[in-house]
Each structure stands twice: as structure tokens, then as C-alpha cells.
Design an enzyme around this catalytic site. Sequence first.
Site: not given
Length: 273
Positions: A62, A66, A87, A129-130, A217
Amino acid sequence: MKKLFGIIGNPIKHSLSPVLHNYWFKKYNINADYSLIEATNEDLPEIIKRLKDGTYSGLNVTLPFKQKIINFIDKAVNDAELTGSVNTLLLDNKKTIVGENTDVFGLQAAYLKEIDNSPNKKVLIIGAGGVSPSVILSFQKSGIRSISITNRTKEKCIFLKKKFKFLNIISWESLELEINNFDIIINATSLGLKNGEDFNFNFENTKEAVIYIDTIYNPLETKTFKYLKEVGKKVFNGLDMFIYQGQKSFYLWNKINPEIDDGLVDLLNSKLK
Ligand code: ATR
């Protein structure tokens, strides 16, 4: 002998991946343990060596590794090759270290089947971003033709457009004004994360039938998510995406497609309270 799995990241303390995978190991009577591996760039070669020599049976990757991890593995395949974002790591039967991407599947399995993704829908991805390459590929695979992106740092959008030529770039400054043009909006920034910064406007300007997806989340409901839910919009948070990406990683390592049962969902929700 106990098999070892883990997730490489930094920071990594708040990851729920151990909860997810250890739940499934117990459920399927697999003698294994999944742990957090806080790493720096310098640690990556040693960790990969431990996958090659069998100390680890599988790894997740993560932020912020990545992309970087590709330099240390033998090959990136499928969605990992298409996105440049890895990942999941595994050792194949020829002792090749293979990098996969299960985020694209996670997104598709979690939401895209539930929403009307007819090709003429207009999608806006906020953030470059990622996680963004995976978000872009999942929408592309779903057949949606109009995909726009915006990011505070515009250069990152320009960089992504080199790989995904169909992207339409929207300026960050006009985001608040432009959001009323989109049928599906996905937040792929870190804005809204627990104890972090948030959008400095609310999303009252969105279309009546807009669908809002948050990749976040933790918290389960960001400020924007809460607001849009309250005014009756269709909203999704990042928990389902997280669970489904884990399900595919688990399958790649164990060749078992683990069930997402109520006990698991309750357990994850209890950790996010
Ligand atoms: P990185 O891109 O550094 O790997 P990331 O967590 O993958 O980190 O991405 C963070 C995303 O949230 C980026 O799109 C970032 O925008 P920038 O590229 O301009 O940094 C976005 N982001 C984080 N904090 C932000 C803020 N305060 N305002 C706007 N966007 C923000």
C-alpha cells in the site's frame, strides 16, 4: 508450518487488512498469520528476498509503495501492468515474483455493478494520487466513455493522461462550479480522512441523480458522504472496495474465493467505530 502474509506500507498502523485476512484464515482453517510490515524504501529488497525464499507466502502493498515496488519485482501482470500500480505480490511456481493489482477488481465488484454505467454517463475522478490509476482503469473497463479528472496539483493529471489518453482534465479551481456536469463522482483524494483536511465547499451543486463514491472508509462517512446521503443522493464509501480487493488477493494466494459474510462485515464495522 504456519504461513506468513503481510502488508507493506508506511504509515501502516491503521490498516484493517490483518483483520480481514486473519478472519478468512480462521474461517477456512488455514494455518497462517497476516501482519503489518512498516517499511522504508531501504527495506524493500530484503522484504522481497523473504518472499522469494518462502518466508512470506504472499504480500499486499500500500501507500507509498504501490508504484515503487515494481522496481524490485520480476514482473507486473494484468491490471498491475496496465495501471503501473501493484497491491498484491506472490511467488509463482517458477519462483518468479509477480505483482498484481486487485484494486481495479475491488472497485468494479463493489460499485460498478450496482450503478447504471451506460456509456454516455459522465464520470469525474477527484484526485490523481496512488489509487487513481486503478479508479481510471475500472471505469474504462466498465465502458464509460467520458472520464474527467481533477487534482490540486495539475501536473499529476497531465502525467496520468500520458497513460490514459482519453482523460479530460478539469482545473481544481473550477471543481465546485463544474460538479453539476457529472453523473458519477468519485473522491480518490485523502480529503475527508479521519483527522485530516476536508473539501472547503459542500457538494450542493451536484446533479439530482448523482452517484457519489468515496474511496475512504475511515471514517465510514466523510463530511461530503454524510451531506450527500442526507440530501438523498446515492452514496458508497470505500469499505466494499477494500473488502473486494482483499478477496481477490486472498484468492490469488490460496485459490479459495473467501465469502464476505455478515460476521466479517460486522467485525470491520466495529473496528471503524
Ligand atoms: P500521493 O499522491 O502523494 O502518493 P496519495 O495519498 O496517493 O498521495 O494521494 C493523495 C491525493 O489527495 C492527491 O490527489 C492529493 O493531491 P496533490 O496531488 O495535489 O497532493 C490529494 N490531496 C491531499 N491533501 C489535499 C488537500 N489538502 N487539498 C487537495 N487535495 C489534497
